[in-house]
Scaffold this motif. Structure first.
Motif, short mmCIF file in Angstrom:
data_model
loop_
_atom_site.label_atom_id
_atom_site.label_comp_id
_atom_site.label_asym_id
_atom_site.label_seq_id
_atom_site.Cartn_x
_atom_site.Cartn_y
_atom_site.Cartn_z
N ASP A 19 0.82 -1.22 0.00
CA ASP A 19 0.00 0.00 0.00
C ASP A 19 0.85 1.27 0.00
O ASP A 19 0.40 2.32 -0.41
N THR A 20 2.09 1.16 0.44
CA THR A 20 2.99 2.31 0.50
C THR A 20 3.53 2.72 -0.87
O THR A 20 4.14 3.77 -0.99
N GLY A 21 3.34 1.88 -1.89
CA GLY A 21 3.89 2.16 -3.21
C GLY A 21 5.32 1.68 -3.37
O GLY A 21 5.98 2.00 -4.35
N PHE A 22 5.80 0.91 -2.41
CA PHE A 22 7.17 0.38 -2.46
C PHE A 22 7.15 -1.13 -2.67
O PHE A 22 7.78 -1.89 -1.94
N GLY A 23 6.40 -1.58 -3.69
CA GLY A 23 6.34 -2.99 -4.02
C GLY A 23 7.65 -3.46 -4.65
O GLY A 23 8.50 -2.67 -5.05
N SER A 24 7.80 -4.78 -4.71
CA SER A 24 8.99 -5.40 -5.29
C SER A 24 8.58 -6.54 -6.21
O SER A 24 7.59 -7.21 -5.97
N ALA A 25 9.36 -6.75 -7.23
CA ALA A 25 9.17 -7.88 -8.13
C ALA A 25 10.51 -8.59 -8.31
O ALA A 25 11.56 -7.94 -8.36
N LYS A 46 15.85 -8.29 -9.12
CA LYS A 46 14.81 -7.60 -8.35
C LYS A 46 14.65 -6.19 -8.91
O LYS A 46 15.63 -5.53 -9.23
N PHE A 47 13.39 -5.75 -9.03
CA PHE A 47 13.14 -4.35 -9.34
C PHE A 47 11.98 -3.89 -8.49
O PHE A 47 11.18 -4.69 -8.03
N THR A 48 11.93 -2.59 -8.26
CA THR A 48 10.96 -2.05 -7.32
C THR A 48 9.94 -1.14 -8.00
O THR A 48 10.21 -0.54 -9.04
#
Length: 63
Positions: A19-25, A46-48
């Motif tokens: 929810d913070t907008g700091f997701g990771s893939a 990894k990218f964010t």
């Protein structure tokens, strides 16, 4: 390694949305099978969501 040797790639992806907008893939081939550990080529990148939105947004759409 000889040029004629084949390398197997079995890609996987993980997407963590926050929810913070700091997701990771994470996208890559990391695997813990015997073949992978003994002779495979294993990698993961990894990218964010915040740092690489041009990569993260399409992954969100795909998954």
């Amino acid at each position: 390694m000889s040029v004629s040797r084949r390398t197997r790639l079995h890609a996987k992806a993980w997407l963590f949305e926050r929810d913070t907008g700091f997701g990771s893939a994470y996208v890559g081939s990391a695997n813990f099978s015997g073949a992978a550990l003994m002779g495979g080529l294993e990698w993961t990148v990894k990218f964010t969501q915040h740092g690489q939105p041009d990569l993260f947004t399409p992954v969100q759409g795909a998954f």
